[in-house]
Design an enzyme around this catalytic site. Structure first.
Site: not given
Ligand code: XUL
Ligand code: CO
Length: 440
Positions: A101, A104
Site C-alpha cells: 500500500h 506502507d
Molecule cells: C485486508 C486486506 C488488504 C488488501 C489490500 O483484509 O486483505 O490488506 O489485501 O488492501
C-alpha cells in the site's frame, strides 16, 4: 546486500522432503516443472509489505510486541530501512515479488502534497533496489481506510471532499505502481460499506463507487499503465457490511456499471471464509468467468471467525485451491500468490518471518504437486464428466442450444417418466483425495 536478517547468511535452498532443516524448502523447488510450467511460474510468490515490514504484533488487547531492526530513525529513515529490509528478505527467501500500500512504504505527511513527495522519494529508491535485485512489484494499492478522513469510506463516503481526496490518492498510488512496473493494481474497499442502514443511502453509495472505479479506469487509459486491475472481495471487517462482499457480488456490480471488462478478482482465502464460502469456492466462481486475477494466500481460523490472516498450512485447502486454479486457462496469469499473512503475536523474532513464508510456500507447492497428480490421472475429472454425460444426449444438446420449449420438455417427460437418482459418491471422492494427499 544490507543485513537486517543476519541469521540468514545465504539464500534459502530447496533440500527436498527428506530434509529436516526448518530453514530449507522441502517441496517448493522453483525450477521443478509441473504440468509444463516451473513452480516459480505457477506461483509468482509475493511478500506483503504491510504485514512483513509494518506488522508489530499489536492486537485489540495489546500494543506493538516486536522489535525490528529497521524501525530506527525518522519516519522517512524508517521507510528507507524497511524498504531495504524488504529486498533483502525477498532475495534471501527466493520470493520474486512484493506488494504494497502507498502508506506502507512511505509515511503520510502533514499535507497531501507532502504525502505525495514522501511516496515519490521512496518509489525512486524502490526502483533502484528493484533494478539491483531483480525483485519485482506484483501489485500496488492505496490505503484508503486507515486515516480518520476515511472513517465513512473512500469512494462511498457521503462527503464528496473525502471522495475527491481518495480519488487523488488512488491516482498517485497508480502512478507509483506504474513507475515501478507493477503487474497489477488492487482495489480493496476497506471501508466501502456501511455500519447501519439508518444513515446510509445504499443506491447513492453504489453509484459513487462505480464513479470512483471509472476514474481509475480512465486514468489508466490516459497514462498507458498496462497493469491488471483487481478487486479484492471481503464481506465485512472493518465495516459491518462491505459492498465487495464476495466474487459473485463483485462480478454482478461490475456488470451492472459497465466496468466488467476492466477488472479481475484478487481472492483472499480468509475473506472467502468470512463470507461463508470456502477458498476454493471463490476461486472456482472467478475461474468460471476467466476472472481469477490473483490470490492473497493465507488462512483463517474457524474457531475465531475473524480475519486472522494466518500463513497457509492446511494442505487440503492448498490442494483444493490449486485444483481450482487449474480450471482457468493459463492459471494465475500475471497475478501471483501474495502472502497477505502475519505471524502470531507470540512469534516475536524476525526469523519467524522466514519460517512462516517457507511453510506457506511449501504448503502451496505440496498442493500443486497433489493437484497435478489428481489432474493427470483424471482421478476426479472422469467422475465429474460421467456425472454430466446425459447433457451430451440429443435432449441435453437441444436444451443448451436454446431449442427446447416448456412444451417439448413436457412431451419428453410424458414419454420417459421418472429420472433415476444416481450417487454423487462424495465419500468415495473424499477418500480418493486423501489417498493422493498422503501418498504424494
Ligand atoms: C485486508 C486486506 C488488504 C488488501 C489490500 O483484509 O486483505 O490488506 O489485501 O488492501
Ligand atoms: Co488481502
Amino acid at each position: 546486500m544490507s543485513d537486517y536478517f543476519p541469521e540468514i547468511q545465504s539464500p534459502i535452498l530447496f533440500e527436498g522432503p527428506q530434509s529436516r532443516k526448518p530453514l530449507a524448502f522441502k517441496w517448493y523447488d522453483a525450477n521443478r516443472v509441473i504440468g509444463g510450467k516451473t513452480m516459480a511460474e505457477h506461483f509468482r510468490f509475493a511478500v506483503s509489505f504491510w504485514h512483513t515490514f509494518k506488522g508489530t504484533g499489536a492486537d485489540m488487547f495489546g500494543p506493538a510486541a516486536w522489535a525490528r531492526s529497521w524501525n530506527a530513525g525518522s519516519p522517512m529513515e524508517i521507510a528507507g530501512h524497511a524498504l531495504r529490509a524488504n529486498f533483502e528478505f525477498c532475495q534471501k527467501l527466493g520470493a520474486p515479488f512484493y506488494c504494497f500500500h502507498d502508506r506502507d512504504i512511505a509515511p503520510e505527511g502533514g499535507t497531501f502534497a507532502e504525502s505525495c513527495k514522501n511516496l515519490d522519494a521512496i518509489v525512486a529508491q524502490a526502483k533502484q533496489l528493484q533494478n539491483d535485485t531483480g525483485i519485482k512489484l506484483l501489485w500496488g494499492t492505496a490505503n484508503c481506510f486507515s486515516n480518520p478522513r476515511y472513517t465513512h469510506g473512500a469512494g462511498t463516503n457521503p462527503d464528496v471532499h473525502a471522495f475527491a481526496y481518495a480519488a487523488a490518492q488512488v491516482k498517485h498510488a497508480m502512478d507509483a505502481t506504474h513507475e515501478l512496473g507493477g503487474e497489477n493494481y488492487v482495489f480493496w474497499g476497506g471501508r466501502e460499506g456501511y455500519e447501519t442502514l439508518l444513515n446510509t443511502d445504499y443506491k447513492q453509495e453504489q453509484e459513487q463507487f462505480a464513479a470512483f472505479l471509472q476514474l481509475a479506469v480512465d486514468h489508466k487509459k490516459k497514462t498507458g499503465f498496462t497493469g491488471q486491475f483487481l478487486i479484492e472481495p471481503k464481506p465485512k471487517e472493518p465495516t459491518k457490511h462491505q459492498y465487495d462482499f464476495d466474487t459473485a457480488t463483485v462480478l454482478g456490480f461490475l456488470r451492472a456499471h459497465g466496468l466488467y471488462e476492466h477488472f479481475k478478482i484478487n481472492i483472499e482465502a480468509n475473506h472467502a471464509t468470512l463470507a461463508g464460502h470456502t477458498f476454493e469456492h471463490e476461486l472456482t466462481v472467478a475461474a468460471a468467468e476467466g476472472k481469477l486475477g490473483s490470490i492473497d494466500a493465507n488462512q483463517g481460523d474457524m474457531l475465531l471467525g475473524w480475519d486472522t490472516d494466518q500463513f497457509p498450512s492446511n494442505l487440503y485447502s492448498t490442494t483444493a485451491a490449486m485444483l481450482a486454479v487449474f480450471q482457468q486457462e493459463g492459471g494465475i496469469g500475471v497475478g501471483g500468490f501474495n502472502f497477505d499473512a502475519k505471524c502470531r503475536r507470540g512469534s516475536v523474532d524476525a526469523l519467524d518471518l522466514f519460517y512462516a513464508h517457507i511453510g506457506g510456500m511449501d504448503a502451496f507447492a505440496r498442493g500443486l504437486i497433489v493437484a497435478d497428480k489428481i489432474a493427470a490421472d483424471n482421478a476426479l475429472a472422469n467422475f465429474v464428466a460421467e456425472r454430466y454425460a446425459s447433457w451430451k444426449s440429443p435432449l441435453g444438446q437441444e436444451i443448451l442450444a436454446g431449442k427446447a420449449t416448456s412444451e417439448s420438455l413436457e412431451a419428453w417427460v410424458m414419454q420417459h417418466g421418472e429420472p433415476k437418482p444416481k450417487s454423487g459418491r462424495q465419500e468415495m471422492l473424499e477418500t480418493i483425495l486423501n489417498d493422493y494427499l498422503i501418498g504424494a
